[in-house]
Design a protein around this motif. Sequence first.
Motif, PDB file in Angstrom:
ATOM      1  N   TYR A  55      46.778  40.689  19.021  1.00  0.00           N
ATOM      2  CA  TYR A  55      45.747  39.984  19.799  1.00  0.00           C
ATOM      3  C   TYR A  55      45.899  40.208  21.304  1.00  0.00           C
TER       4      TYR A  55
ATOM      5  N   VAL B 180      41.820  27.016  24.143  1.00  0.00           N
ATOM      6  CA  VAL B 180      43.223  27.337  23.863  1.00  0.00           C
ATOM      7  C   VAL B 180      43.264  28.777  23.361  1.00  0.00           C
TER       8      VAL B 180
ATOM      9  N   GLY C 140      41.481  29.273  19.732  1.00  0.00           N
ATOM     10  CA  GLY C 140      41.269  30.674  19.347  1.00  0.00           C
ATOM     11  C   GLY C 140      39.809  31.059  19.357  1.00  0.00           C
TER      12      GLY C 140
ATOM     13  N   ASN D 182      37.725  27.799  14.468  1.00  0.00           N
ATOM     14  CA  ASN D 182      37.196  28.669  13.417  1.00  0.00           C
ATOM     15  C   ASN D 182      38.085  29.901  13.289  1.00  0.00           C
TER      16      ASN D 182
ATOM     17  N   GLU E 248      30.038  35.617  14.807  1.00  0.00           N
ATOM     18  CA  GLU E 248      29.576  36.969  15.128  1.00  0.00           C
ATOM     19  C   GLU E 248      28.505  37.442  14.136  1.00  0.00           C
TER      20      GLU E 248
ATOM     21  N   THR F 246      45.671  32.615  23.797  1.00  0.00           N
ATOM     22  CA  THR F 246      46.814  33.300  24.396  1.00  0.00           C
ATOM     23  C   THR F 246      46.510  34.754  24.758  1.00  0.00           C
ATOM     24  N   SER F 247      45.440  35.319  24.217  1.00  0.00           N
ATOM     25  CA  SER F 247      45.179  36.754  24.412  1.00  0.00           C
ATOM     26  C   SER F 247      44.437  37.030  25.724  1.00  0.00           C
TER      27      SER F 247
ATOM     28  N   ALA G  24      45.436  32.745  11.412  1.00  0.00           N
ATOM     29  CA  ALA G  24      46.187  33.744  12.189  1.00  0.00           C
ATOM     30  C   ALA G  24      47.590  33.269  12.555  1.00  0.00           C
TER      31      ALA G  24
ATOM     32  N   ASP H  39      47.504  27.476  26.891  1.00  0.00           N
ATOM     33  CA  ASP H  39      48.291  28.226  25.913  1.00  0.00           C
ATOM     34  C   ASP H  39      48.508  27.457  24.619  1.00  0.00           C
TER      35      ASP H  39
HETATM   36  N1  SAH Z   1      37.321  31.790  16.515  1.00  0.00           N
HETATM   37  C1  SAH Z   1      36.937  33.164  16.795  1.00  0.00           C
HETATM   38  C2  SAH Z   1      38.097  34.177  16.711  1.00  0.00           C
HETATM   39  C3  SAH Z   1      38.973  34.168  15.496  1.00  0.00           C
HETATM   40  S1  SAH Z   1      40.284  35.368  15.615  1.00  0.00           S
HETATM   41  C4  SAH Z   1      35.787  33.558  15.890  1.00  0.00           C
HETATM   42  O1  SAH Z   1      35.499  32.820  14.964  1.00  0.00           O
HETATM   43  O2  SAH Z   1      35.187  34.605  16.131  1.00  0.00           O
HETATM   44  C5  SAH Z   1      41.694  34.355  16.048  1.00  0.00           C
HETATM   45  C6  SAH Z   1      41.682  33.809  17.460  1.00  0.00           C
HETATM   46  O3  SAH Z   1      42.857  33.024  17.647  1.00  0.00           O
HETATM   47  C7  SAH Z   1      41.691  34.851  18.568  1.00  0.00           C
HETATM   48  O4  SAH Z   1      40.944  34.361  19.653  1.00  0.00           O
HETATM   49  C8  SAH Z   1      43.192  34.934  18.892  1.00  0.00           C
HETATM   50  O5  SAH Z   1      43.460  35.514  20.148  1.00  0.00           O
HETATM   51  C9  SAH Z   1      43.576  33.487  18.801  1.00  0.00           C
HETATM   52  N2  SAH Z   1      45.002  33.233  18.549  1.00  0.00           N
HETATM   53  C10 SAH Z   1      45.787  33.802  17.609  1.00  0.00           C
HETATM   54  N3  SAH Z   1      47.031  33.284  17.645  1.00  0.00           N
HETATM   55  C11 SAH Z   1      47.034  32.360  18.635  1.00  0.00           C
HETATM   56  C12 SAH Z   1      48.020  31.464  19.164  1.00  0.00           C
HETATM   57  N4  SAH Z   1      49.257  31.425  18.683  1.00  0.00           N
HETATM   58  N5  SAH Z   1      47.658  30.648  20.187  1.00  0.00           N
HETATM   59  C13 SAH Z   1      46.404  30.658  20.682  1.00  0.00           C
HETATM   60  N6  SAH Z   1      45.420  31.475  20.220  1.00  0.00           N
HETATM   61  C14 SAH Z   1      45.733  32.319  19.218  1.00  0.00           C
END
Ligand code: SAH
Length: 313
Positions: A22, A97, A71, A133, A39, A99-100, A138, A118
Amino acid sequence: MIRAGGPISVERYMGLANAHYYATRDPLGVAGDFTTAPEVSQMFGELVGAALADCWRRAGAPADAAYAELGPGRGTLAADALRVLGKAGFAGEVHLVETSPPLRAEQAKRVPGARWHDSVEELPPRPVLLVANEFFDALPVRQWVGGEERRVAVAGDALVFTVDGPIREDSPAREEAVRAVARHLAEHGGVALVIDYGHARSGQGDTLQAVRGHAFADVLADPGEQDLTAHVDFEALGRTASAAKVTRVVSQGEWLERLGIAARAESLAEVHPERADEFAAARKRLCDPDEMGALFKVMAIHSRSWPSPAVFE
Ligand code: SAH
């Protein structure tokens, strides 16, 4: 690392691989590795926004409430949900929230004025309208074979698991995040919608999977270059969120249909008749049991001072 220090747990492997994955790309969409519900269609985020707006209004429309998302990917869901929330009179702060760095940059394009954190613990002390979502899937899981924690070792040039057999999974990382969400809701008020693929009851065995270029891949191949996820155990999440009120789990298809996706698809088709087929196809993809409708589940968590969101009353 494994060559130098010996085998590492599946949990550590998944955590390190996904952190690199990520941090180094935007994996979403046709050109990436996987496509998420927001999306697929604007209808998804709009219905999330409508469900949150309705709950917020029934809670008395507190002006200090903030929109929060865990995320947020490209920020598409937040943009669609906030458009609907704005029409309902919501003008609160937006806290993401994430981290990427590359995904924070994508989110900034679509959600002007957002602030980033974070971890859940850093959210401001206010009531929140929170969405997650495809966030929990992940976060890393541990795998157990009997009483032995499954690890990843090196054999020659390949990665291998240290043990095989009937597998049980759990996830301290998910528990920590959901416990923090429940604590925040209990202390400051608000509601959270958790949407993810997974199961309503614990005990599904080995669910760890890798996805790359919209196809399944070997979970031990190319660590950090493909998306690693595992099914979300909603029963475990609910148990861990006991500081707040936890609703039952419904399928994404049932949830979206009961929130009115059919009416939304029709009204969009009236405004854009040339895209009517696209809206109908998106509704089918999000709701059909053979597509995303049954595997994906929705659960709400809310403070005792806030009502249950629509569909969960
Ligand atoms: N919710 C979005 C993306 C899902 S992908 C959608 O539905 O399209 C997973 C998301 O979680 C990404 O934005 C990724 O960068 C984030 N993510 C993954 N691990 C994480 C962590 N430990 N802390 C914060 N964000 C995280």
